[in-house]
Design a protein around this motif. Sequence first.
Motif, PDB file in Angstrom:
ATOM      1  N   ASP A   1      -8.208  -5.514   6.104  1.00  0.00           N
ATOM      2  CA  ASP A   1      -8.750  -4.298   6.713  1.00  0.00           C
ATOM      3  C   ASP A   1      -7.757  -3.664   7.694  1.00  0.00           C
ATOM      4  N   VAL A   2      -6.800  -4.457   8.170  1.00  0.00           N
ATOM      5  CA  VAL A   2      -5.812  -3.945   9.129  1.00  0.00           C
ATOM      6  C   VAL A   2      -4.737  -3.121   8.420  1.00  0.00           C
ATOM      7  N   ALA A   3      -4.188  -3.663   7.352  1.00  0.00           N
ATOM      8  CA  ALA A   3      -3.056  -3.022   6.677  1.00  0.00           C
ATOM      9  C   ALA A   3      -3.346  -1.590   6.212  1.00  0.00           C
ATOM     10  N   PRO A   4      -4.519  -1.305   5.628  1.00  0.00           N
ATOM     11  CA  PRO A   4      -4.764   0.072   5.197  1.00  0.00           C
ATOM     12  C   PRO A   4      -4.766   1.076   6.350  1.00  0.00           C
ATOM     13  N   VAL A   5      -5.227   0.655   7.527  1.00  0.00           N
ATOM     14  CA  VAL A   5      -5.228   1.567   8.681  1.00  0.00           C
ATOM     15  C   VAL A   5      -3.800   1.802   9.161  1.00  0.00           C
ATOM     16  N   VAL A   6      -3.005   0.749   9.215  1.00  0.00           N
ATOM     17  CA  VAL A   6      -1.603   0.890   9.603  1.00  0.00           C
ATOM     18  C   VAL A   6      -0.890   1.836   8.641  1.00  0.00           C
ATOM     19  N   ALA A   7      -1.115   1.655   7.346  1.00  0.00           N
ATOM     20  CA  ALA A   7      -0.490   2.514   6.345  1.00  0.00           C
ATOM     21  C   ALA A   7      -0.958   3.958   6.483  1.00  0.00           C
ATOM     22  N   GLU A   8      -2.240   4.137   6.747  1.00  0.00           N
ATOM     23  CA  GLU A   8      -2.792   5.482   6.929  1.00  0.00           C
ATOM     24  C   GLU A   8      -2.147   6.189   8.119  1.00  0.00           C
ATOM     25  N   MET A   9      -1.991   5.471   9.233  1.00  0.00           N
ATOM     26  CA  MET A   9      -1.394   6.070  10.429  1.00  0.00           C
ATOM     27  C   MET A   9       0.075   6.433  10.209  1.00  0.00           C
ATOM     28  N   ALA A  10       0.730   5.707   9.305  1.00  0.00           N
ATOM     29  CA  ALA A  10       2.140   5.968   9.046  1.00  0.00           C
ATOM     30  C   ALA A  10       2.373   7.289   8.323  1.00  0.00           C
ATOM     31  N   VAL A  11       1.377   7.785   7.619  1.00  0.00           N
ATOM     32  CA  VAL A  11       1.537   9.045   6.877  1.00  0.00           C
ATOM     33  C   VAL A  11       0.721  10.173   7.506  1.00  0.00           C
ATOM     34  N   ALA A  12       0.130   9.906   8.652  1.00  0.00           N
ATOM     35  CA  ALA A  12      -0.650  10.919   9.375  1.00  0.00           C
ATOM     36  C   ALA A  12       0.179  11.473  10.532  1.00  0.00           C
ATOM     37  N   ALA A  13      -0.338  12.506  11.162  1.00  0.00           N
ATOM     38  CA  ALA A  13       0.336  13.073  12.329  1.00  0.00           C
ATOM     39  C   ALA A  13       0.290  12.081  13.485  1.00  0.00           C
ATOM     40  N   PRO A  14       1.299  12.072  14.333  1.00  0.00           N
ATOM     41  CA  PRO A  14       1.290  11.152  15.483  1.00  0.00           C
ATOM     42  C   PRO A  14       0.066  11.390  16.371  1.00  0.00           C
ATOM     43  N   ARG A  15      -0.539  10.323  16.827  1.00  0.00           N
ATOM     44  CA  ARG A  15      -1.650  10.437  17.770  1.00  0.00           C
ATOM     45  C   ARG A  15      -1.144  10.540  19.209  1.00  0.00           C
ATOM     46  N   ASN A  16       0.067  10.023  19.439  1.00  0.00           N
ATOM     47  CA  ASN A  16       0.578   9.878  20.809  1.00  0.00           C
ATOM     48  C   ASN A  16      -0.497   9.242  21.685  1.00  0.00           C
ATOM     49  N   GLY A  17      -1.122   8.230  21.123  1.00  0.00           N
ATOM     50  CA  GLY A  17      -2.201   7.512  21.784  1.00  0.00           C
ATOM     51  C   GLY A  17      -2.568   6.285  20.987  1.00  0.00           C
ATOM     52  N   ILE A  18      -3.737   5.751  21.250  1.00  0.00           N
ATOM     53  CA  ILE A  18      -4.170   4.460  20.709  1.00  0.00           C
ATOM     54  C   ILE A  18      -5.371   4.633  19.785  1.00  0.00           C
ATOM     55  N   VAL A  19      -5.326   3.937  18.646  1.00  0.00           N
ATOM     56  CA  VAL A  19      -6.462   3.825  17.730  1.00  0.00           C
ATOM     57  C   VAL A  19      -6.893   2.365  17.745  1.00  0.00           C
ATOM     58  N   GLU A  20      -8.170   2.107  17.964  1.00  0.00           N
ATOM     59  CA  GLU A  20      -8.646   0.723  17.967  1.00  0.00           C
ATOM     60  C   GLU A  20      -9.426   0.424  16.694  1.00  0.00           C
ATOM     61  N   ILE A  21      -9.189  -0.778  16.161  1.00  0.00           N
ATOM     62  CA  ILE A  21      -9.895  -1.221  14.958  1.00  0.00           C
ATOM     63  C   ILE A  21     -10.456  -2.615  15.196  1.00  0.00           C
ATOM     64  N   ALA A  22     -11.593  -2.880  14.572  1.00  0.00           N
ATOM     65  CA  ALA A  22     -12.275  -4.166  14.764  1.00  0.00           C
ATOM     66  C   ALA A  22     -13.044  -4.519  13.502  1.00  0.00           C
TER      67      ALA A  22
ATOM     68  N   ILE B   1       0.844  -1.208   0.000  1.00  0.00           N
ATOM     69  CA  ILE B   1       0.000   0.000   0.000  1.00  0.00           C
ATOM     70  C   ILE B   1       0.877   1.255   0.000  1.00  0.00           C
ATOM     71  N   LEU B   2       1.895   1.284   0.848  1.00  0.00           N
ATOM     72  CA  LEU B   2       2.749   2.464   0.956  1.00  0.00           C
ATOM     73  C   LEU B   2       3.574   2.685  -0.311  1.00  0.00           C
ATOM     74  N   ARG B   3       4.027   1.611  -0.926  1.00  0.00           N
ATOM     75  CA  ARG B   3       4.776   1.751  -2.183  1.00  0.00           C
ATOM     76  C   ARG B   3       3.869   2.280  -3.293  1.00  0.00           C
ATOM     77  N   GLN B   4       2.636   1.825  -3.306  1.00  0.00           N
ATOM     78  CA  GLN B   4       1.679   2.341  -4.290  1.00  0.00           C
ATOM     79  C   GLN B   4       1.443   3.835  -4.083  1.00  0.00           C
ATOM     80  N   GLY B   5       1.617   4.286  -2.831  1.00  0.00           N
ATOM     81  CA  GLY B   5       1.462   5.706  -2.518  1.00  0.00           C
ATOM     82  C   GLY B   5       2.695   6.530  -2.832  1.00  0.00           C
TER      83      GLY B   5
END
Length: 251
Positions: free
Chosen positions: A164-185, A19-23
């Motif tokens: 469904d997990v990988a796109p969220v991980v990739a999204e968080m990698a190019v976003a501002a730090p949350r300095n916290g937790i994001v939950e996905i289900a 995903i990140l390479r495609q970006g």
Amino acid sequence: MKIVVIGGTGLIGSKTVAILRQGGHEVVAASPNTGVNTITGEGLKEALTRAQVVIDLSNSPSFEDKAVLEFFQASGRNLIAAEAAAGVRLHVALSIVGTDRAPDIGYFRAKVAQEKLIEASGVPYTIVRATQFMEFFGGIADSSADGNIVRVSPSLFQPIAADDVAPVVAEMAVAAPRNGIVEIAGPERAPFNEFVARYLKAAGDPRQVVRDPEARYFGGRVDEHTLVPLGEARLGRIGFDEWFRRSRTKA
């Protein structure tokens, strides 16, 4: 942007790297078999040179309580030190929903230790906690089996597909730090035993699932809400039926 994915050749890692390479990002898929080892430190400095972001998807080769704790502590310390030296601006880590609510599960305790290292590191971070992966159903059934009987807790379960997990991980990698937790289900929630029975039926497996409130998970007790988000969570789009169809198509 240069992004290093520790565990970049694994289930979630390989999807995240793609995903990140495609970006258009420069992505290093780092793992022992590509010459990067967070336990020994081999190749770590070289991999992190010029890196702005590190994604930690590493996993212990052993799930034994002591071994898994030592893995995440050693790997976490080495990685954080290398990030600080390289000037990394964001650390993204994948963890588990409920990892802080099941202290008698050794693997969960180890993930808590990993999270604490990240939080205290001084490196800006985002921790993504995911529910259990649908890809684990076969292993869960096998580990819970006694002959043709599979004993599973009726605690609530909300599994998520790796896709469904990988796109969220990739999204968080190019976003501002949350300095916290994001939950996905995942999008569906039901008793654990019902999901396992559904999986075995779909797979044509004749073993019988028995609802057992005393059944252990990874050797520990889970209550009704241990394995599901208690508050707000981002939900995946892939339900069990679609995931199972996709998994059989890939096979």
